[in-house]
Motif scaffolding. Structure first.
Motif, mmCIF file in Angstrom:
data_model
loop_
_atom_site.group_PDB
_atom_site.id
_atom_site.type_symbol
_atom_site.label_atom_id
_atom_site.label_comp_id
_atom_site.label_asym_id
_atom_site.label_seq_id
_atom_site.Cartn_x
_atom_site.Cartn_y
_atom_site.Cartn_z
ATOM 1 N N GLU A 377 -7.472 -33.327 -21.740
ATOM 2 C CA GLU A 377 -8.428 -32.490 -22.445
ATOM 3 C C GLU A 377 -8.481 -31.082 -22.107
ATOM 4 N N ALA A 378 -8.292 -30.846 -20.698
ATOM 5 C CA ALA A 378 -8.221 -29.568 -20.140
ATOM 6 C C ALA A 378 -7.015 -28.592 -20.775
ATOM 7 N N ALA A 379 -5.803 -29.306 -21.073
ATOM 8 C CA ALA A 379 -4.943 -28.471 -21.650
ATOM 9 C C ALA A 379 -4.794 -28.412 -23.071
ATOM 10 N N LEU A 380 -5.595 -29.273 -23.644
ATOM 11 C CA LEU A 380 -5.954 -28.986 -25.341
ATOM 12 C C LEU A 380 -7.062 -28.029 -25.381
ATOM 13 N N LYS A 381 -7.963 -28.051 -24.374
ATOM 14 C CA LYS A 381 -9.360 -26.959 -24.735
ATOM 15 C C LYS A 381 -8.509 -25.727 -24.372
ATOM 16 N N ALA A 382 -7.605 -25.330 -23.401
ATOM 17 C CA ALA A 382 -7.063 -24.282 -23.152
ATOM 18 C C ALA A 382 -6.324 -23.671 -24.387
ATOM 19 N N THR A 383 -5.631 -24.836 -24.739
ATOM 20 C CA THR A 383 -4.694 -24.197 -25.891
ATOM 21 C C THR A 383 -5.545 -23.761 -27.125
ATOM 22 N N ILE A 384 -6.506 -24.772 -27.471
ATOM 23 C CA ILE A 384 -7.368 -24.061 -28.556
ATOM 24 C C ILE A 384 -7.906 -22.869 -28.378
ATOM 25 N N GLU A 385 -8.420 -22.805 -27.379
ATOM 26 C CA GLU A 385 -9.134 -21.329 -27.107
ATOM 27 C C GLU A 385 -8.045 -20.341 -27.073
ATOM 28 N N THR A 387 -5.026 -20.102 -28.404
ATOM 29 C CA THR A 387 -4.480 -19.679 -29.725
ATOM 30 C C THR A 387 -5.608 -19.115 -30.789
ATOM 31 N N GLY A 388 -7.000 -19.676 -30.564
ATOM 32 C CA GLY A 388 -7.710 -19.166 -31.417
ATOM 33 C C GLY A 388 -7.936 -19.999 -32.900
ATOM 34 N N ALA A 389 -7.203 -21.254 -32.477
ATOM 35 C CA ALA A 389 -7.172 -22.372 -33.801
ATOM 36 C C ALA A 389 -8.633 -22.793 -34.412
ATOM 37 N N LYS A 390 -8.610 -22.916 -35.528
ATOM 38 C CA LYS A 390 -9.802 -23.275 -36.356
ATOM 39 C C LYS A 390 -9.198 -24.454 -37.077
ATOM 40 N N ASN A 391 -10.278 -25.307 -37.540
ATOM 41 C CA ASN A 391 -9.968 -26.353 -38.550
ATOM 42 C C ASN A 391 -9.128 -25.890 -39.583
ATOM 43 N N GLY A 392 -8.171 -26.836 -39.998
ATOM 44 C CA GLY A 392 -7.121 -26.608 -40.961
ATOM 45 C C GLY A 392 -5.754 -25.771 -40.464
ATOM 46 N N ASP A 393 -5.827 -25.529 -39.221
ATOM 47 C CA ASP A 393 -4.485 -24.683 -38.678
ATOM 48 C C ASP A 393 -3.659 -25.672 -38.031
ATOM 49 N N ILE A 394 -2.366 -25.027 -37.718
ATOM 50 C CA ILE A 394 -1.309 -26.187 -37.277
ATOM 51 C C ILE A 394 -0.989 -24.967 -36.047
ATOM 52 N N ILE A 395 -0.362 -25.780 -34.952
ATOM 53 C CA ILE A 395 0.225 -25.050 -33.672
ATOM 54 C C ILE A 395 1.270 -25.648 -33.447
ATOM 55 N N PHE A 396 2.307 -24.821 -33.520
ATOM 56 C CA PHE A 396 3.843 -25.261 -33.077
ATOM 57 C C PHE A 396 4.149 -24.839 -31.733
ATOM 58 N N PHE A 397 4.955 -25.864 -30.833
ATOM 59 C CA PHE A 397 5.037 -25.706 -29.567
ATOM 60 C C PHE A 397 6.538 -25.361 -29.472
ATOM 61 N N GLY A 398 6.931 -24.401 -28.331
ATOM 62 C CA GLY A 398 8.370 -24.456 -27.827
ATOM 63 C C GLY A 398 8.250 -24.676 -26.121
ATOM 64 N N ALA A 399 9.241 -25.579 -25.810
ATOM 65 C CA ALA A 399 9.260 -25.781 -24.332
ATOM 66 C C ALA A 399 10.550 -25.775 -23.968
ATOM 67 N N ASP A 400 10.921 -24.948 -23.169
ATOM 68 C CA ASP A 400 12.726 -25.008 -22.720
ATOM 69 C C ASP A 400 12.548 -23.737 -21.942
ATOM 70 N N GLN A 401 13.930 -23.275 -21.700
ATOM 71 C CA GLN A 401 13.984 -22.220 -20.990
ATOM 72 C C GLN A 401 13.697 -20.913 -21.880
ATOM 73 N N ALA A 402 13.124 -19.872 -21.207
ATOM 74 C CA ALA A 402 12.227 -18.963 -21.867
ATOM 75 C C ALA A 402 13.295 -18.347 -23.019
ATOM 76 N N LYS A 403 14.347 -18.195 -22.697
ATOM 77 C CA LYS A 403 15.453 -17.516 -23.939
ATOM 78 C C LYS A 403 15.267 -18.358 -25.255
ATOM 79 N N VAL A 404 15.508 -19.667 -25.071
ATOM 80 C CA VAL A 404 15.385 -20.542 -26.050
ATOM 81 C C VAL A 404 14.133 -20.716 -26.835
ATOM 82 N N VAL A 405 13.147 -20.708 -26.065
ATOM 83 C CA VAL A 405 11.620 -20.734 -26.641
ATOM 84 C C VAL A 405 11.515 -19.485 -27.382
ATOM 85 N N ASN A 406 11.940 -18.566 -26.860
ATOM 86 C CA ASN A 406 11.746 -17.042 -27.557
ATOM 87 C C ASN A 406 12.517 -16.891 -28.634
ATOM 88 N N ASP A 407 13.691 -17.400 -28.861
ATOM 89 C CA ASP A 407 14.521 -17.259 -30.217
ATOM 90 C C ASP A 407 14.037 -18.134 -30.839
#
Length: 594
Positions: A377-385, A387-407
């Motif tokens: 719940e703490a991770a979800l709360k921090a993620t919502i806060e 990103t500033g997500a609101k109802n109806g939005d979507i959040i995409f995630f990247g998790a890897d080496q920084a270059k892969v995530v950035n690209d």
């Protein structure tokens, strides 16, 4: 042979006799009257041929598309109701008194005003393609841009100096194009990737302000904004700081857009550090028209049970980031799967996502995604806060080496921004500054120069070149416009001992440095002034101005993405005699065994 260009005939010529030359764009027989749309580089004019001049009418009857003709006639008003407001000559027409066929033409491969042509057909028939109005406009735009560059730099005291096309190979960046020497068997020239070293030598020689609009060559993988041969606006100055250099060339770009296409760019351009650009946009050439940004979540995900996130979050060089898409909850599963396949092109193994149905409920009751149950719940709360997500939005995630995530997320940000209408209109230039001096090559286990090895370290970072190269910063500056890097430069190293430190950090020994760059190292010892500069991609600038999708649309005779000229069929084999003169023998490919 002519008194006026076709496209310039207007009401001011009414009643006048004119002589025109051009190509038959179209011929229309209206039952007793023949109309010819005559075209030259300035546009079209309508020519009328009637039976009252039998010889002229007979000649007009034999005309076909792309015949080259000369027309003598009188300018008159078009009849009421036939004015064409889309043409500069649309209020008038020319009544032909005589027509001469200067040259016939085979039927062209396509109509000159045809819009939807494959690039292969266009490049195979480039001469015909270059007759098309869009290509004529693009190349004239290129001409005006080059002239505006020359005028601005001349007024600011720059001298146009040519540098060699046949030079020494210094394979520190992209692959060189090599040219074998006939008179020095076994030795090769290289075509220049840039005039970098020569323009530095010109500064040492005291020319103070140099420029050149110059061809450069790189044997590298090609994209829409790259060619094996391309054109740089190459600039170098002495006794200017980085702030002064960037201010001067920023004025140049503002001048170009104002004079050539009537656009006023921001004054001053915004500035971002390299780290900020990568952190917020995933790229050092962000398209600021797209307001979407990445959100840093690495620290948030360190302790979650979801190993896909916690693994990279706890790995040196790893990154977890989110990309908020407002109203993205409308995306279908098929569209999300399409984006997942897209990011795989950039090395990502997948694309996690959360649809925000009710931001107040930090569980599967309010957040829709297969990964929600694996996040605290703490991770979800921090993620919502964050990103500033609101109802109806979507959040995409990247998790890897920084270059892969950035690209991956950087490319996804731009794709979604333009495809789904988040991109704003207009022109958004910026400077990206404070680049790292070096980047680590994992395959070769060595540092490489991020720009080139002649870039000056930032003030106070000279001692880090060898002791802590990862932390060393460079006095480098890139100009970005609407997601395209249009110029890159730096303050240069002007002291030989600093240049030697950089070479040592790059694992280039003293003997190798002397062999490859001895002429520069020697020259630096004879009172080299502080100097720096930039090189702009002329092809990219004109492509942006023209709204072209590829720089091939603003180059007269470009190469394909496989570095081939479909018009001349280059590259091509050469005969054995030529090879013997160059002391070259080709390896014969072994016949494949069945």
């Amino acid at each position: 042979m002519r008194s006026e260009y076709c496209g310039r005939v207007s009401r001011k010529h009414l009643g006048q006799a004119v002589t025109l030359c051009g190509w038959v764009h179209r011929r229309r027989d209206h039952g007793g009257v023949i109309f010819i749309d005559l075209r030259d580089r300035e546009g079209l004019v309508q020519v009328v041929c009637d039976p009252d001049t039998p010889e002229t009418f007979s000649t007009a009857d034999r005309l076909r598309g792309e015949y080259v003709i000369q027309v003598e006639g009188k300018v008159r008003e078009r009849p009421a109701g036939t004015v064409n407001p889309g043409l500069a000559s649309g209020e008038v027409e020319v009544l032909a008194r005589a027509i001469a066929i200067l040259n016939a033409s085979l039927p062209p491969a396509f109509q000159i005003d045809e819009e939807y042509l494959s690039e292969t057909v266009r490049l195979e028939n480039r001469v015909l393609d270059l007759r098309r109005p869009v290509m004529q406009n693009n190349l004239r735009l290129r001409h005006r841009t080059a002239m505006a560059v020359r005028g601005f730099l001349d007024r600011h005291g720059f001298i146009d100096i040519e540098t060699p096309m046949l030079t020494r190979s210094t394979p520190e960046g992209a692959r060189d194009y090599l040219v074998p020497s006939r008179v020095h068997p076994g030795e090769f020239f290289a075509l220049p990737q840039s005039p970098q070293l020569f323009k530095q030598l010109l500064m040492i020689a005291g020319y103070d302000r140099y420029y050149q609009i110059v061809k450069c060559f790189r044997d590298e993988d090609l994209r829409a904004d790259r060619q094996p041969e391309f054109t740089q606006i190459d600039i170098e100055t002495s006794f200017l700081t980085q702030v002064e250099i960037t201010a001067l060339v920023e004025d140049l770009i503002r001048h170009l857009f104002r004079e050539v296409i009537g656009v006023e760019l921001a004054d001053p351009f915004p500035r971002l550090s390299y780290d900020e650009a990568i952190g917020r946009y995933g790229t050092d050439k962000p398209d600021l028209r797209v307001p979407l940004e990445l959100t840093e979540l690495t620290d948030v995900m360190k302790s979650v049970a979801f190993k896909v996130f916690s693994g990279p979050a706890n790995t040196q060089g790893g990154r977890v980031a989110g990309l908020l898409v407002p109203r993205g909850g409308e995306l279908t599963r098929g569209e999300i799967d399409g984006y997942t396949e897209f990011v795989k092109n950039y090395g990502a193994r997948g694309l996690a996502w959360i649809k925000v149905n009710d931001a107040a409920k930090l569980s599967e009751a309010g957040l829709q995604s297969p990964i929600v149950k694996n996040l605290s719940e703490a991770a979800l709360k921090a993620t919502i806060e964050r990103t500033g997500a609101k109802n109806g939005d979507i959040i995409f995630f990247g998790a890897d080496q920084a270059k892969v995530v950035n690209d991956a997320l950087g490319a996804l940000r731009a794709k979604i921004g333009h495809e789904r209408g988040y991109a704003q209109p207009g022109w958004r230039p910026l400077w990206v500054l404070d680049f790292p001096m070096f980047e680590w090559d994992e395959e070769e286990k060595r540092w490489n120069a991020m720009h080139h090895p002649f870039t000056s370290p930032a003030d106070g970072d000279e001692d880090r070149l060898e002791s802590d190269p990862a932390a060393a910063r460079a006095k480098a500056h890139d100009m970005v416009l609407n997601g395209w890097e249009i110029g890159g430069g730096s303050v240069r190293i002007h002291r030989a001992e600093v240049q030697q430190k950089v070479f040592r950090a790059l694992n280039i020994g003293a003997d190798e440095a002397q062999a490859k760059f001895g002429f520069l190292l020697d020259a630096l010892q004879y009172g080299a002034p502080p100097h720096g500069g930039i090189a702009f991609g002329l092809d990219r600038i004109v492509a942006l101005m023209a709204g072209a999708e590829s720089i091939r649309d603003v180059i007269a005779f470009p190469k394909t993405q496989r570095a081939q000229c479909l018009l001349t069929h280059a590259p091509s084999p050469v005969d054995e005699r030529q090879l013997r003169e160059l002391h070259i023998r080709l390896r014969q490919q072994e016949a494949r065994k069945p």
